[in-house]
Design a protein around this motif. Structure first.
Motif, mmCIF file in Angstrom:
data_model
loop_
_atom_site.group_PDB
_atom_site.id
_atom_site.type_symbol
_atom_site.label_atom_id
_atom_site.label_comp_id
_atom_site.label_asym_id
_atom_site.label_seq_id
_atom_site.Cartn_x
_atom_site.Cartn_y
_atom_site.Cartn_z
ATOM 1 N N LEU A 25 95.284 9.323 -74.597
ATOM 2 C CA LEU A 25 96.500 8.534 -74.849
ATOM 3 C C LEU A 25 96.453 7.907 -76.237
ATOM 4 O O LEU A 25 97.459 7.897 -76.956
ATOM 5 C CB LEU A 25 96.653 7.448 -73.783
ATOM 6 C CG LEU A 25 97.872 6.555 -73.893
ATOM 7 C CD1 LEU A 25 99.139 7.378 -73.653
ATOM 8 C CD2 LEU A 25 97.792 5.426 -72.881
ATOM 9 N N LEU A 26 95.293 7.408 -76.645
ATOM 10 C CA LEU A 26 95.153 6.817 -77.970
ATOM 11 C C LEU A 26 95.345 7.865 -79.065
ATOM 12 O O LEU A 26 95.893 7.574 -80.123
ATOM 13 C CB LEU A 26 93.775 6.161 -78.120
ATOM 14 C CG LEU A 26 93.530 4.920 -77.264
ATOM 15 C CD1 LEU A 26 92.091 4.457 -77.422
ATOM 16 C CD2 LEU A 26 94.490 3.812 -77.598
ATOM 17 N N GLN A 27 94.906 9.085 -78.797
ATOM 18 C CA GLN A 27 95.074 10.157 -79.780
ATOM 19 C C GLN A 27 96.544 10.483 -79.989
ATOM 20 O O GLN A 27 96.956 10.851 -81.086
ATOM 21 C CB GLN A 27 94.330 11.419 -79.333
ATOM 22 C CG GLN A 27 92.841 11.301 -79.451
ATOM 23 C CD GLN A 27 92.127 12.508 -78.868
ATOM 24 O OE1 GLN A 27 92.672 13.225 -78.034
ATOM 25 N NE2 GLN A 27 90.895 12.715 -79.299
ATOM 26 N N SER A 28 97.335 10.340 -78.942
ATOM 27 C CA SER A 28 98.757 10.671 -79.064
ATOM 28 C C SER A 28 99.516 9.636 -79.904
ATOM 29 O O SER A 28 100.622 9.908 -80.366
ATOM 30 C CB SER A 28 99.392 10.781 -77.680
ATOM 31 O OG SER A 28 99.395 9.524 -77.037
ATOM 32 N N LYS A 29 98.933 8.479 -80.117
ATOM 33 C CA LYS A 29 99.582 7.437 -80.919
ATOM 34 C C LYS A 29 99.350 7.616 -82.417
ATOM 35 O O LYS A 29 99.805 6.808 -83.207
ATOM 36 C CB LYS A 29 99.058 6.055 -80.513
ATOM 37 C CG LYS A 29 99.434 5.635 -79.120
ATOM 38 C CD LYS A 29 98.894 4.260 -78.818
ATOM 39 C CE LYS A 29 99.268 3.825 -77.417
ATOM 40 N NZ LYS A 29 98.739 2.492 -77.112
ATOM 41 N N ALA A 30 98.671 8.671 -82.792
ATOM 42 C CA ALA A 30 98.315 8.875 -84.194
ATOM 43 C C ALA A 30 99.544 9.199 -85.039
ATOM 44 O O ALA A 30 100.457 9.887 -84.600
ATOM 45 C CB ALA A 30 97.304 10.006 -84.319
ATOM 46 N N SER A 31 99.545 8.684 -86.256
ATOM 47 C CA SER A 31 100.589 8.987 -87.226
ATOM 48 C C SER A 31 100.057 10.028 -88.201
ATOM 49 O O SER A 31 98.861 10.124 -88.438
ATOM 50 C CB SER A 31 100.982 7.733 -88.012
ATOM 51 O OG SER A 31 101.432 6.737 -87.140
ATOM 52 N N VAL A 32 100.973 10.775 -88.790
ATOM 53 C CA VAL A 32 100.576 11.803 -89.749
ATOM 54 C C VAL A 32 100.129 11.139 -91.045
ATOM 55 O O VAL A 32 100.761 10.208 -91.531
ATOM 56 C CB VAL A 32 101.755 12.764 -90.011
ATOM 57 C CG1 VAL A 32 101.385 13.817 -91.043
ATOM 58 C CG2 VAL A 32 102.202 13.418 -88.717
ATOM 59 N N ASN A 33 99.001 11.600 -91.577
ATOM 60 C CA ASN A 33 98.460 11.136 -92.861
ATOM 61 C C ASN A 33 98.161 9.642 -92.907
ATOM 62 O O ASN A 33 98.326 9.005 -93.937
ATOM 63 C CB ASN A 33 99.398 11.502 -94.017
ATOM 64 C CG ASN A 33 99.517 12.995 -94.200
ATOM 65 O OD1 ASN A 33 98.585 13.727 -93.911
ATOM 66 N ND2 ASN A 33 100.661 13.441 -94.665
ATOM 67 N N SER A 34 97.747 9.084 -91.792
ATOM 68 C CA SER A 34 97.308 7.695 -91.790
ATOM 69 C C SER A 34 96.214 7.540 -90.732
ATOM 70 O O SER A 34 96.155 8.320 -89.780
ATOM 71 C CB SER A 34 98.468 6.747 -91.498
ATOM 72 O OG SER A 34 98.922 6.909 -90.175
ATOM 73 N N PRO A 35 95.346 6.556 -90.882
ATOM 74 C CA PRO A 35 94.262 6.363 -89.918
ATOM 75 C C PRO A 35 94.805 6.012 -88.532
ATOM 76 O O PRO A 35 95.840 5.355 -88.402
ATOM 77 C CB PRO A 35 93.464 5.194 -90.482
ATOM 78 C CG PRO A 35 93.910 5.013 -91.873
ATOM 79 C CD PRO A 35 95.278 5.606 -91.981
ATOM 80 N N ASN A 36 94.111 6.454 -87.518
ATOM 81 C CA ASN A 36 94.481 6.119 -86.144
ATOM 82 C C ASN A 36 93.775 4.811 -85.781
ATOM 83 O O ASN A 36 92.623 4.796 -85.368
ATOM 84 C CB ASN A 36 94.068 7.251 -85.207
ATOM 85 C CG ASN A 36 94.591 7.054 -83.805
ATOM 86 O OD1 ASN A 36 94.913 5.944 -83.408
ATOM 87 N ND2 ASN A 36 94.669 8.138 -83.056
ATOM 88 N N PHE A 37 94.485 3.702 -85.946
ATOM 89 C CA PHE A 37 93.877 2.390 -85.732
ATOM 90 C C PHE A 37 93.533 2.150 -84.269
ATOM 91 O O PHE A 37 92.602 1.407 -83.963
ATOM 92 C CB PHE A 37 94.794 1.288 -86.266
ATOM 93 C CG PHE A 37 94.903 1.311 -87.771
ATOM 94 C CD1 PHE A 37 93.845 0.924 -88.562
ATOM 95 C CD2 PHE A 37 96.065 1.747 -88.395
ATOM 96 C CE1 PHE A 37 93.928 0.960 -89.945
ATOM 97 C CE2 PHE A 37 96.159 1.783 -89.770
ATOM 98 C CZ PHE A 37 95.090 1.391 -90.545
#
Length: 84
Positions: A25-37
């Motif tokens: 679920l946390l991986q799905s919140k990732a934005s393109v070209n930015s760190p996954n906080f």
């Protein structure tokens, strides 16, 4: 050894699956070209848990060899002098 491989070291299948789903679920919140906080925060929490677990482990005591046993006085790190 028991801490690493004993019966209590194995997490229940339900707990393991829940942790995997949380990370997915946390991986799905990732934005393109930015760190996954969210993933970084989860990693930070897990590292803190690990540090607390390691800090909680206390040594049993200090090794004191018997009087009749002679321990080597130098290390075997000098590998330039090898007896053949």
């Amino acid at each position: 050894m028991l801490r690493l491989y004993g019966n209590r070291s194995v997490k229940s299948i339900k707990e393991k699956k829940q942790e995997e789903q949380e990370i997915t679920l946390l991986q799905s919140k990732a934005s393109v070209n930015s760190p996954n906080f969210a993933i970084l925060e989860k990693l930070k929490q897990e590292m803190k848990k690990l540090r607390e677990m390691k800090a909680a482990i206390q040594p049993i005591g200090k090794f004191i060899p018997p009087d009749d046993v002679d321990l080597p006085s130098s290390s075997g790190a000098d590998l330039n002098n090898v007896d053949l």
